[in-house]
Motif scaffolding. Structure first.
Motif, PDB file in Angstrom:
ATOM      1  N   UNK A   7      53.982  30.097  16.013  1.00  0.00           N
ATOM      2  CA  UNK A   7      53.363  29.162  16.952  1.00  0.00           C
ATOM      3  C   UNK A   7      54.358  28.768  18.046  1.00  0.00           C
ATOM      4  N   UNK A   8      55.639  28.597  17.674  1.00  0.00           N
ATOM      5  CA  UNK A   8      56.672  28.242  18.650  1.00  0.00           C
ATOM      6  C   UNK A   8      56.828  29.341  19.690  1.00  0.00           C
ATOM      7  N   UNK A   9      56.847  30.584  19.248  1.00  0.00           N
ATOM      8  CA  UNK A   9      56.983  31.707  20.189  1.00  0.00           C
ATOM      9  C   UNK A   9      55.771  31.828  21.107  1.00  0.00           C
ATOM     10  N   UNK A  10      54.574  31.513  20.573  1.00  0.00           N
ATOM     11  CA  UNK A  10      53.377  31.546  21.408  1.00  0.00           C
ATOM     12  C   UNK A  10      53.437  30.489  22.512  1.00  0.00           C
ATOM     13  N   UNK A  11      53.967  29.313  22.165  1.00  0.00           N
ATOM     14  CA  UNK A  11      54.009  28.195  23.114  1.00  0.00           C
ATOM     15  C   UNK A  11      55.288  28.135  23.931  1.00  0.00           C
ATOM     16  N   UNK A  12      56.175  29.073  23.744  1.00  0.00           N
ATOM     17  CA  UNK A  12      57.465  29.039  24.414  1.00  0.00           C
ATOM     18  C   UNK A  12      57.362  28.992  25.939  1.00  0.00           C
ATOM     19  N   UNK A  28      53.462  18.451  22.753  1.00  0.00           N
ATOM     20  CA  UNK A  28      52.921  19.780  22.443  1.00  0.00           C
ATOM     21  C   UNK A  28      53.610  20.340  21.208  1.00  0.00           C
ATOM     22  N   UNK A  29      54.934  20.204  21.152  1.00  0.00           N
ATOM     23  CA  UNK A  29      55.692  20.684  20.001  1.00  0.00           C
ATOM     24  C   UNK A  29      55.269  19.962  18.724  1.00  0.00           C
ATOM     25  N   UNK A  30      55.111  18.658  18.806  1.00  0.00           N
ATOM     26  CA  UNK A  30      54.736  17.871  17.635  1.00  0.00           C
ATOM     27  C   UNK A  30      53.329  18.227  17.165  1.00  0.00           C
ATOM     28  N   UNK A  31      52.423  18.430  18.102  1.00  0.00           N
ATOM     29  CA  UNK A  31      51.037  18.713  17.755  1.00  0.00           C
ATOM     30  C   UNK A  31      50.870  20.087  17.123  1.00  0.00           C
ATOM     31  N   UNK A  32      51.483  21.106  17.708  1.00  0.00           N
ATOM     32  CA  UNK A  32      51.233  22.464  17.249  1.00  0.00           C
ATOM     33  C   UNK A  32      52.281  22.982  16.276  1.00  0.00           C
ATOM     34  N   UNK A  33      53.534  22.900  16.654  1.00  0.00           N
ATOM     35  CA  UNK A  33      54.591  23.535  15.864  1.00  0.00           C
ATOM     36  C   UNK A  33      54.955  22.695  14.647  1.00  0.00           C
ATOM     37  N   UNK A  34      55.205  21.402  14.868  1.00  0.00           N
ATOM     38  CA  UNK A  34      55.604  20.538  13.758  1.00  0.00           C
ATOM     39  C   UNK A  34      54.500  20.443  12.711  1.00  0.00           C
ATOM     40  N   UNK A  35      53.255  20.369  13.143  1.00  0.00           N
ATOM     41  CA  UNK A  35      52.158  20.294  12.179  1.00  0.00           C
ATOM     42  C   UNK A  35      52.041  21.593  11.387  1.00  0.00           C
ATOM     43  N   UNK A  36      52.317  22.733  12.017  1.00  0.00           N
ATOM     44  CA  UNK A  36      52.294  24.004  11.278  1.00  0.00           C
ATOM     45  C   UNK A  36      53.459  24.080  10.296  1.00  0.00           C
ATOM     46  N   UNK A  37      54.609  23.519  10.685  1.00  0.00           N
ATOM     47  CA  UNK A  37      55.782  23.568   9.815  1.00  0.00           C
ATOM     48  C   UNK A  37      55.630  22.625   8.625  1.00  0.00           C
ATOM     49  N   UNK A  38      54.982  21.500   8.818  1.00  0.00           N
ATOM     50  CA  UNK A  38      54.880  20.493   7.766  1.00  0.00           C
ATOM     51  C   UNK A  38      53.543  20.503   7.044  1.00  0.00           C
ATOM     52  N   UNK A  39      52.734  21.519   7.285  1.00  0.00           N
ATOM     53  CA  UNK A  39      51.423  21.588   6.656  1.00  0.00           C
ATOM     54  C   UNK A  39      51.554  21.588   5.133  1.00  0.00           C
ATOM     55  N   UNK A  40      50.920  20.634   4.471  1.00  0.00           N
ATOM     56  CA  UNK A  40      50.874  20.476   3.014  1.00  0.00           C
ATOM     57  C   UNK A  40      52.229  20.160   2.403  1.00  0.00           C
ATOM     58  N   UNK A  41      53.193  19.719   3.177  1.00  0.00           N
ATOM     59  CA  UNK A  41      54.497  19.349   2.617  1.00  0.00           C
ATOM     60  C   UNK A  41      54.450  18.009   1.904  1.00  0.00           C
ATOM     61  N   UNK A  42      53.421  17.191   2.195  1.00  0.00           N
ATOM     62  CA  UNK A  42      53.369  15.893   1.544  1.00  0.00           C
ATOM     63  C   UNK A  42      52.969  16.000   0.077  1.00  0.00           C
ATOM     64  N   UNK A  43      52.361  17.123  -0.303  1.00  0.00           N
ATOM     65  CA  UNK A  43      51.930  17.278  -1.691  1.00  0.00           C
ATOM     66  C   UNK A  43      52.892  18.125  -2.512  1.00  0.00           C
ATOM     67  N   UNK A  44      53.752  18.877  -1.878  1.00  0.00           N
ATOM     68  CA  UNK A  44      54.683  19.744  -2.594  1.00  0.00           C
ATOM     69  C   UNK A  44      55.995  19.034  -2.854  1.00  0.00           C
ATOM     70  N   UNK A  45      56.615  19.361  -3.974  1.00  0.00           N
ATOM     71  CA  UNK A  45      57.949  18.836  -4.248  1.00  0.00           C
ATOM     72  C   UNK A  45      58.934  19.567  -3.346  1.00  0.00           C
ATOM     73  N   UNK A  46      59.707  18.809  -2.610  1.00  0.00           N
ATOM     74  CA  UNK A  46      60.626  19.387  -1.637  1.00  0.00           C
ATOM     75  C   UNK A  46      62.052  19.241  -2.154  1.00  0.00           C
TER      76      UNK A  46
END
Length: 108
Positions: A7-12, A28-46
């Motif tokens: 997604x980052x390369x697409x929006x570069x 734009x970065x927060x909406x598209x890239x950060x959300x793709x990077x953090x998708x479902x991280x709140x439920x997984x053990x990190x």
């Protein structure tokens, strides 16, 4: 990670353009890239290594948006995040986990 970098390369072209201000690029970065990077991280053990990997990738992308070269000796990531109007990744993850915890508690 792969989805976020894709997604980052697409929006570069939009993120590296000189026309929009840094705050708009940050949104734009927060909406598209950060959300793709953090998708479902709140439920997984990190684990700590995974958290450091996420933070390193986030900082690399932010430096790329701000056009900071790796050769530059020292630039605080907090300055770059504030320039883009973003929050630290650790804070964002904590907020997402607390939000998820509230959803689970209300449904029980």
């Amino acid at each position: 990670m792969k989805a976020a970098w894709k997604k980052f390369r697409e929006l570069l072209p939009v993120l590296k353009s000189r026309h929009p201000p840094f705050k708009t690029c940050g949104q734009v970065y927060n909406t598209w890239v950060n959300s793709a990077m953090l998708h479902a991280r709140e439920t997984l053990a990190l684990t700590k290594p995974n958290l450091h990997r996420l933070q390193r990738n986030d900082r690399d992308m932010v430096r790329h948006i701000c056009n900071i070269k790796p050769e530059v000796a020292f630039v605080r990531s907090n300055e770059l995040l504030s320039r883009l109007g973003l929050e630290d990744l650790d804070f964002v993850l904590r907020e997402k986990r607390l939000r998820w915890c509230g959803i689970v508690m209300r449904s029980a």
